[in-house]
Enzyme design. Structure first.
Site, PDB file in Angstrom:
ATOM      1  N   ALA A   1     -14.024 124.207  87.318  1.00  0.00           N
ATOM      2  CA  ALA A   1     -13.892 123.404  88.531  1.00  0.00           C
ATOM      3  C   ALA A   1     -12.438 123.017  88.772  1.00  0.00           C
ATOM      4  O   ALA A   1     -11.757 122.515  87.877  1.00  0.00           O
ATOM      5  CB  ALA A   1     -14.751 122.148  88.424  1.00  0.00           C
TER       6      ALA A   1
ATOM      7  N   CYS B   1     -23.559 123.297  82.463  1.00  0.00           N
ATOM      8  CA  CYS B   1     -22.744 122.122  82.765  1.00  0.00           C
ATOM      9  C   CYS B   1     -23.255 120.895  81.996  1.00  0.00           C
ATOM     10  O   CYS B   1     -24.425 120.523  82.111  1.00  0.00           O
ATOM     11  CB  CYS B   1     -22.764 121.841  84.257  1.00  0.00           C
ATOM     12  SG  CYS B   1     -21.766 120.404  84.723  1.00  0.00           S
TER      13      CYS B   1
ATOM     14  N   GLY C   1     -12.501 130.475  78.800  1.00  0.00           N
ATOM     15  CA  GLY C   1     -12.349 129.323  79.680  1.00  0.00           C
ATOM     16  C   GLY C   1     -11.028 128.633  79.439  1.00  0.00           C
ATOM     17  O   GLY C   1      -9.966 129.097  79.855  1.00  0.00           O
TER      18      GLY C   1
END
Length: 382
Positions: free
Chosen positions: A30, A113, A241
């Protein structure tokens, strides 16, 4: 120079009709993996680059901000989009919209998440506990996308906490429901991003799911980490990530190691300054100079990590508002400073473990198919 080379014998990774070579996927993050950052990373190596997470409700309702986020470079292929959803019907509508309007070539589904505002409504990493509902959501996406040749993949965590592991059931259900691949982040929701990822869980999933690729995610901060994960777990590819934050050249390293070539040394400060400037240009092109440079601020500490840059200069980097100002600041850096040894390792916010906030009675019946109330969030990210 890091003389790491890959000697893996895995067949080439494919996600549906799309080859992924090297077998590396950029995880959606995000506020990070917008079109500018993805382009910067793609300039260093091939792989699969996933855009920021999009919520299904916001997409089908054509939220203007969401439609802005669904942006890809003309030469970006396959175009990969991650969806968050908790309602099979809304997931179906979102996947059909993607197919009918040609918005993406690959759909990834987020069930990992761990953010409290998501799990307290039964979404994200809380949802795979509801086995039947989880399966309905995956099947809805596959039913909408597969006939058009758009593969659907599923990402999830080990489970809610150490007492409630869900990943083996999630992998089996996703496989049986037509998913083209699954990815496991080797942490529970309770861990968030703290501690160490459990790669042994990735190995167990790779043994459990046999007909589709299994990707591993968690604690890949170098090319050596990626090859070690594949050797130790038997997974078919890796998902990167936080390891690429302030280090988009990690994809160059991964490209090299999977080609059996030596991994290049870390760049000196002058080269890092050039990368930072390129990132700024791409953000300015994507968002406009003022907004783009403001967005760049969040990356400064990661780019400068470990380098001998004084606190006053770091503070000024954190307030940069224009390309000219950035150029002046970059000119103050010593370009010959070598890449620091202590710049490797965990990046981004690790936080701390904590109790997962769930809807009341969430753990009572894992077979309950009821769509969780108010969990179809209308914001993106996660």
């Amino acid at each position: 120079m890091e003389r790491v080379t890959a000697t893996l014998t895995k067949p080439a990774l494919r996600i549906g009709p799309h080859p992924v070579d090297p077998p590396v996927v950029l995880a959606p993050m995000a506020g990070i993996t917008n079109v500018a950052f993805r382009r910067l990373c793609r300039e260093y190596g091939a792989g699969l680059y996933v855009c920021e997470m999009i919520t299904t409700r916001a997409l089908v309702e054509r939220d203007p901000k969401t439609l802005e986020m669904v942006a890809f470079d003309p030469d970006e292929h396959p175009r990969s989009m991650q969806l968050y959803g908790v309602d099979p019907q809304t997931m179906y509508r979102a996947a059909r919209m993607i197919v009918d309007e040609g918005l993406a070539d690959h759909i990834d589904m987020n069930f990992g998440c761990p953010v409290p505002k998501v799990t307290r409504k039964g979404g994200g990493s809380a949802l795979p506990y509801k086995r039947r509902l989880f399966g309905e959501i995956v099947r809805a996406a596959v039913r909408a996308a597969e006939p058009a040749g758009v593969p659907v993949t599923v990402k999830f965590r080990v489970g809610i906490d150490d007492e409630h592991h869900t990943y083996l059931d999630a992998g089996r259900i996703a496989e049986e429901s037509g998913a083209a691949a699954v990815a496991l982040h080797g942490r529970t929701a309770a861990q968030r991003y703290s501690g160490q990822a459990d790669w042994s869980a990735i190995a167990r999933l790779a043994e459990h799911v046999r007909t589709i690729p299994v990707l591993g995610n968690g604690d890949i901060f170098s090319a050596a980490d990626a090859t070690r994960m594949m050797r130790e777990t038997g997974c078919d590819g890796v998902v990167v990530g936080r390891g690429c934050l302030g280090r988009p050249w990690l994809f160059r390293d991964l490209q090299a190691v999977f080609a059996g070539e030596p991994v290049p040394p870390g760049p000196p400060l002058g080269e890092v300054a050039q990368v930072l400037r390129r990132h700024a240009e791409l953000l300015a092109e994507h968002m406009g100079e003022q907004k783009g440079l403001r967005d760049l601020r969040k990356h400064m500490a990661q780019y400068l990590r470990g380098f001998p840059v004084g606190s006053e200069l770091r503070h000024r980097f954190g307030l940069v508002s224009g390309l000219g100002e950035l150029d002046d600041l970059l000119a103050e850096l010593d370009p010959d400073v070598p890449f620091p040894d202590d710049a490797d390792g965990p990046r981004g916010r690790q936080g701390s473990a904590g109790k997962v906030v769930l809807p009341e009675g969430w753990l009572d019946d894992p077979e309950d198919e009821t769509v969780p109330a108010a969990a179809e969030i209308d914001h993106n990210g996660g």
